[in-house]
Design an enzyme around this catalytic site. Structure first.
Site, PDB file in Angstrom:
ATOM      1  N   THR A  37     -59.896  48.405  37.381  1.00 41.95           N
ATOM      2  CA  THR A  37     -61.043  48.483  38.291  1.00 41.95           C
ATOM      3  C   THR A  37     -60.539  48.275  39.718  1.00 41.95           C
ATOM      4  O   THR A  37     -59.603  47.512  39.933  1.00 41.95           O
ATOM      5  CB  THR A  37     -62.050  47.364  37.924  1.00 41.95           C
ATOM      6  OG1 THR A  37     -62.640  47.700  36.685  1.00 41.95           O
ATOM      7  CG2 THR A  37     -63.136  47.195  38.988  1.00 41.95           C
ATOM      8  N   GLY A  56     -71.421  47.401  33.362  1.00 47.13           N
ATOM      9  CA  GLY A  56     -70.719  46.140  33.607  1.00 47.13           C
ATOM     10  C   GLY A  56     -71.181  45.477  34.896  1.00 47.13           C
ATOM     11  O   GLY A  56     -72.242  45.797  35.444  1.00 47.13           O
ATOM     12  N   THR A 107     -63.873  40.858  32.544  1.00 45.06           N
ATOM     13  CA  THR A 107     -64.832  41.095  31.460  1.00 45.06           C
ATOM     14  C   THR A 107     -66.249  40.997  32.038  1.00 45.06           C
ATOM     15  O   THR A 107     -66.798  39.908  32.188  1.00 45.06           O
ATOM     16  CB  THR A 107     -64.649  40.042  30.358  1.00 45.06           C
ATOM     17  OG1 THR A 107     -64.449  38.773  30.981  1.00 45.06           O
ATOM     18  CG2 THR A 107     -63.428  40.349  29.516  1.00 45.06           C
TER      19      THR A 107
HETATM   20  N1  ASP Z   1     -65.489  44.492  35.353  1.00 42.82           N
HETATM   21  C1  ASP Z   1     -65.366  45.822  34.794  1.00 42.82           C
HETATM   22  C2  ASP Z   1     -66.485  46.036  33.810  1.00 42.82           C
HETATM   23  O1  ASP Z   1     -66.870  45.098  33.138  1.00 42.82           O
HETATM   24  C3  ASP Z   1     -64.075  46.064  34.115  1.00 42.82           C
HETATM   25  C4  ASP Z   1     -62.838  45.635  34.863  1.00 42.82           C
HETATM   26  O2  ASP Z   1     -62.929  45.003  35.894  1.00 42.82           O
HETATM   27  O3  ASP Z   1     -61.722  45.929  34.403  1.00 42.82           O
HETATM   28  O4  ASP Z   1     -66.936  47.139  33.659  1.00 42.82           O
END
Ligand code: ASP
Length: 338
Positions: free
Chosen positions: A201, A231, A254
């Site tokens: 991300t 997310g 997460t």
């Molecule tokens: N936070 C992002 C999500 O939950 C994923 C990530 O940061 O890698 O979609």
């Protein structure tokens, strides 16, 4: 501990005099500052070849330099973070734009958000698959101003009314992401929270010469996500937040836990209401995320131009620069400054 902070925060919010809003940490005033991330996770040195590390480092440095150049020339925090994020969205190494992770059905589903600290204007989109730069779509939503958060078919329809560049969904799909999805689908015990499934991300935060803050985040989410899962990245307050009175934050990790802990705006509230510095406030929220069972990291910039990281994983792709000559990119936890 956390309960203590919550009560302290509440007490301050309810009855603190204006003087309690003064910052009691010791910030270095800088003209401008910027920080970026390209995801956090369990990054082991063994799995990282020198060539791969050099590729990541070069990509992060190029994006950081682009953002820093805009700020050094007196450009806005908004322009700087958008420049950083669009570069990383085009880079297949990262989980955003081209090279985003794939959904359970093998599709693309981008989430992005942006927020400005002066007006607290914000824009966010979820579940798009044809917009080359999802951060620009979030920016269009913000500029339009009627709504903050659009999703799915409606977000695509809104994109039709803009001049934004569109691509076939296949353009975003890369072989490593196809293989990651195959591994994920073959392993029925794998969870969305498995580290392999969640770095890349991208996000950026900045403080410009005019004293304004901005934050943005863009992602493909998590490998194998289903049922139109959204997310934290496009959720204002969870994955992204900016408020000139406090800070600008972009998160990665997460997402479910970051939503539950309302990470980004909680960091800003801690700073604004208790006078805590960005690193300490970010560490507090990352501790809360860990306590709930989540992992990841955040980047934070303060109104005084402090640029801080906090993450509870073994690495986070990251970089920061400021008008005082700071300029660093790092991957593993033991690298980089405080
Ligand atoms: N936070 C992002 C999500 O939950 C994923 C990530 O940061 O890698 O979609």
């Amino acid at each position: 501990m956390n309960r203590f902070f919550r009560s302290a925060l509440l007490a301050l919010a309810l009855c603190a005099p204006a003087s309690a809003h003064a910052h009691n940490h010791d910030p270095v005033d800088t003209d401008w500052a910027i920080a970026l991330h390209g995801g956090a996770g369990t990054l082991s040195r063994e799995a990282m070849t020198p060539e791969r590390e050099a590729e990541y480092t070069a990509s992060l440095q190029a994006a950081l330099d682009a953002g820093a150049a805009i700020l050094a020339e007196g450009g806005t925090a908004e322009d700087a973070i958008v420049a950083v994020i669009t570069i990383l969205e085009d880079d297949p190494l990262f989980n955003a734009g081209r090279g985003a992770v794939l959904t359970w059905d093998g599709g693309i589903s981008h989430d992005a958000s942006i927020m400005l600290g002066d007006s607290r204007a914000a824009g966010a989109t979820a579940g798009t698959s044809t917009v080359r730069h999802p951060i620009l779509l979030a920016q269009e939503v913000m500029r339009d101003g009627r709504h903050v958060f659009l999703s799915g078919a409606g977000a695509e329809e809104f994109a039709d009314r803009t001049e934004l560049e569109r691509m076939e969904p296949e353009w975003f799909i890369t072989q490593p992401r196809v293989e990651a999805l195959e591994r994920y689908r073959a392993n029925s015990t794998a969870s969305l929270a498995d580290d392999e499934h969640r770095y890349g991300t991208v996000g950026a935060v900045a403080r410009d010469r005019h004293g304004n803050l901005a934050a943005g985040t863009s992602t493909g989410g998590m490998t194998g996500k289903r049922w139109d899962r959204i997310g934290d990245a496009p959720i204002i307050g969870a994955g992204t937040y900016a408020d000139n009175r406090a800070c600008a934050v972009s998160a990665t990790g997460t997402g479910e836990y970051f939503i539950r802990a309302n990470v980004a705006s909680s960091i800003c509230n801690l700073m604004r209401l208790t006078g805590m510095g960005p690193r300490e406030a970010a560490d507090n929220l990352m501790a809360e995320v860990a306590e709930l069972g989540g992992s990841g990291g955040v980047i934070v910039v303060s109104p005084q131009g402090e640029a801080a990281f906090s993450f509870n994983t073994s690495g986070m792709y990251r970089g920061r620069a400021n008008s005082e000559g700071l300029n660093e990119v790092a991957i593993f936890a033991e690298e980089g400054g405080e």
